[in-house]
Design a protein around this motif. Structure first.
Motif, PDB file in Angstrom:
ATOM      1  N   THR A  42      49.937  42.086  48.320  1.00  0.00           N
ATOM      2  CA  THR A  42      48.562  42.230  47.834  1.00  0.00           C
ATOM      3  C   THR A  42      47.823  43.401  48.466  1.00  0.00           C
ATOM      4  OG1 THR A  42      47.808  40.646  49.495  1.00  0.00           O
ATOM      5  CG2 THR A  42      48.351  39.781  47.297  1.00  0.00           C
ATOM      6  N   GLN A  43      48.258  43.875  49.599  1.00  0.00           N
ATOM      7  CA  GLN A  43      47.572  44.992  50.245  1.00  0.00           C
ATOM      8  C   GLN A  43      48.436  46.246  50.144  1.00  0.00           C
ATOM      9  OE1 GLN A  43      46.091  44.087  54.094  1.00  0.00           O
ATOM     10  NE2 GLN A  43      44.837  42.414  53.359  1.00  0.00           N
ATOM     11  N   VAL A  44      48.218  46.956  49.081  1.00  0.00           N
ATOM     12  CA  VAL A  44      49.009  48.150  48.777  1.00  0.00           C
ATOM     13  C   VAL A  44      48.317  49.380  49.350  1.00  0.00           C
ATOM     14  CG1 VAL A  44      49.950  49.545  46.930  1.00  0.00           C
ATOM     15  CG2 VAL A  44      49.754  47.080  46.637  1.00  0.00           C
ATOM     16  N   LEU A 123      49.871  46.262  40.468  1.00  0.00           N
ATOM     17  CA  LEU A 123      48.669  45.872  41.217  1.00  0.00           C
ATOM     18  C   LEU A 123      47.646  46.996  41.258  1.00  0.00           C
ATOM     19  CD1 LEU A 123      50.259  43.945  44.207  1.00  0.00           C
ATOM     20  CD2 LEU A 123      48.870  42.984  42.376  1.00  0.00           C
ATOM     21  N   VAL A 124      48.109  48.202  41.503  1.00  0.00           N
ATOM     22  CA  VAL A 124      47.196  49.347  41.553  1.00  0.00           C
ATOM     23  C   VAL A 124      46.563  49.572  40.182  1.00  0.00           C
ATOM     24  CG1 VAL A 124      47.122  51.855  41.829  1.00  0.00           C
ATOM     25  CG2 VAL A 124      48.325  50.472  43.497  1.00  0.00           C
ATOM     26  N   THR A 125      47.342  49.423  39.124  1.00  0.00           N
ATOM     27  CA  THR A 125      46.816  49.592  37.770  1.00  0.00           C
ATOM     28  C   THR A 125      45.773  48.525  37.455  1.00  0.00           C
ATOM     29  OG1 THR A 125      48.890  50.561  37.051  1.00  0.00           O
ATOM     30  CG2 THR A 125      47.454  49.709  35.333  1.00  0.00           C
ATOM     31  N   ASN A 126      46.029  47.283  37.855  1.00  0.00           N
ATOM     32  CA  ASN A 126      45.052  46.213  37.629  1.00  0.00           C
ATOM     33  C   ASN A 126      43.754  46.474  38.394  1.00  0.00           C
ATOM     34  OD1 ASN A 126      46.695  44.818  35.895  1.00  0.00           O
ATOM     35  ND2 ASN A 126      47.492  43.451  37.456  1.00  0.00           N
ATOM     36  N   ASN A 127      43.870  46.918  39.627  1.00  0.00           N
ATOM     37  CA  ASN A 127      42.664  47.247  40.400  1.00  0.00           C
ATOM     38  C   ASN A 127      41.887  48.383  39.751  1.00  0.00           C
ATOM     39  OD1 ASN A 127      43.194  45.285  42.293  1.00  0.00           O
ATOM     40  ND2 ASN A 127      44.217  46.679  43.703  1.00  0.00           N
ATOM     41  N   ASN A 129      41.887  49.135  36.577  1.00  0.00           N
ATOM     42  CA  ASN A 129      41.270  48.605  35.360  1.00  0.00           C
ATOM     43  C   ASN A 129      39.976  47.853  35.671  1.00  0.00           C
ATOM     44  OD1 ASN A 129      43.173  49.656  33.649  1.00  0.00           O
ATOM     45  ND2 ASN A 129      44.408  47.798  33.579  1.00  0.00           N
ATOM     46  N   ARG A 130      39.976  47.060  36.750  1.00  0.00           N
ATOM     47  CA  ARG A 130      38.748  46.350  37.142  1.00  0.00           C
ATOM     48  C   ARG A 130      37.626  47.328  37.486  1.00  0.00           C
ATOM     49  NH1 ARG A 130      41.585  43.367  41.178  1.00  0.00           N
ATOM     50  NH2 ARG A 130      43.087  42.206  39.976  1.00  0.00           N
ATOM     51  N   ILE A 131      37.953  48.362  38.201  1.00  0.00           N
ATOM     52  CA  ILE A 131      36.940  49.358  38.589  1.00  0.00           C
ATOM     53  C   ILE A 131      36.412  50.085  37.353  1.00  0.00           C
ATOM     54  CG2 ILE A 131      36.608  51.539  39.822  1.00  0.00           C
ATOM     55  CD1 ILE A 131      38.565  50.431  41.947  1.00  0.00           C
ATOM     56  N   ILE A 132      37.296  50.439  36.444  1.00  0.00           N
ATOM     57  CA  ILE A 132      36.867  51.116  35.218  1.00  0.00           C
ATOM     58  C   ILE A 132      35.956  50.208  34.393  1.00  0.00           C
ATOM     59  CG2 ILE A 132      37.677  52.063  33.012  1.00  0.00           C
ATOM     60  CD1 ILE A 132      38.100  53.945  35.369  1.00  0.00           C
ATOM     61  N   LYS A 133      36.265  48.913  34.309  1.00  0.00           N
ATOM     62  CA  LYS A 133      35.409  47.972  33.581  1.00  0.00           C
ATOM     63  C   LYS A 133      34.026  47.895  34.220  1.00  0.00           C
ATOM     64  CE  LYS A 133      38.991  44.920  31.775  1.00  0.00           C
ATOM     65  NZ  LYS A 133      39.594  43.578  31.861  1.00  0.00           N
TER      66      LYS A 133
END
Length: 171
Positions: A42-44, A123-127, A129-133
């Motif tokens: 979880t901590q990349v 995981l990096v892509t999901n993070n 995506n959240r920031i972009i939203k």
């Protein structure tokens, strides 16, 4: 490692056996490091990803060295190039088996590294995506007041701006 032999072929085979043992220790060490680094997915960090790329390159180099070695040992075992005694044949078979096992371990390690790197990438892509939203929502929320304020910054007549209300902008 002390290797003593007056037989050239036996010496050659013992050197190969030590090489495969060294590769085995090296690959085992890489496996331990991969498991250690991948324990907390979880901590990349960029350092983790760079480390996995380095591991992947190292394992690829090991495989690139082991595959021709195994082919060479098969050629030696055929007996066309070197005359082997029965004891030497057993040693060649042991070394060839060890090399084959190392190749399989290397392939499995490579697959594990690629899978972990793909998980990190997800995981990096999901993070991201959240920031972009979040930024998109913030942009939409700030766009409406910006448009209203822009209208009142123009030199045209707008409601409540006839000088009747000093608070026209705020209304």
């Amino acid at each position: 490692v002390n290797i003593h032999s007056t037989q050239k072929i036996k010496l050659f085979l013992q050197i190969f056996f030590e090489i495969t043992n060294t590769y085995n220790r090296f690959l085992t060490n890489i496996n331990r490091q991969v498991r250690t680094v991948s324990a907390n997915v979880t901590q990349v960090t960029d350092a983790h990803i760079a480390r996995f790329v380095a591991f992947e390159n190292t394992v690829n180099d090991l495989l690139a060295a082991l595959v021709p070695t195994q082919a060479l040992l098969k050629n030696i075992l055929s007996g066309r190039n070197l005359q082997l005694f029965e004891e030497d044949e057993d040693l060649v078979e042991d070394v060839m088996l060890a090399a084959g096992q190392l190749i399989e371990i290397g392939k499995a390690t490579l697959t594990t590294i690629v899978n972990i790197r793909n998980a990190y990438s997800t995981l990096v892509t999901n993070n991201l995506n959240r920031i972009i939203k979040l930024l998109t929502a913030l942009t939409i929320v700030l766009t409406i007041p910006t448009m209203v304020a822009s209208f009142y910054g123009m030199n045209v007549r707008l409601p409540f701006s006839l000088g009747e209300s000093p608070y026209a902008f705020w209304i």
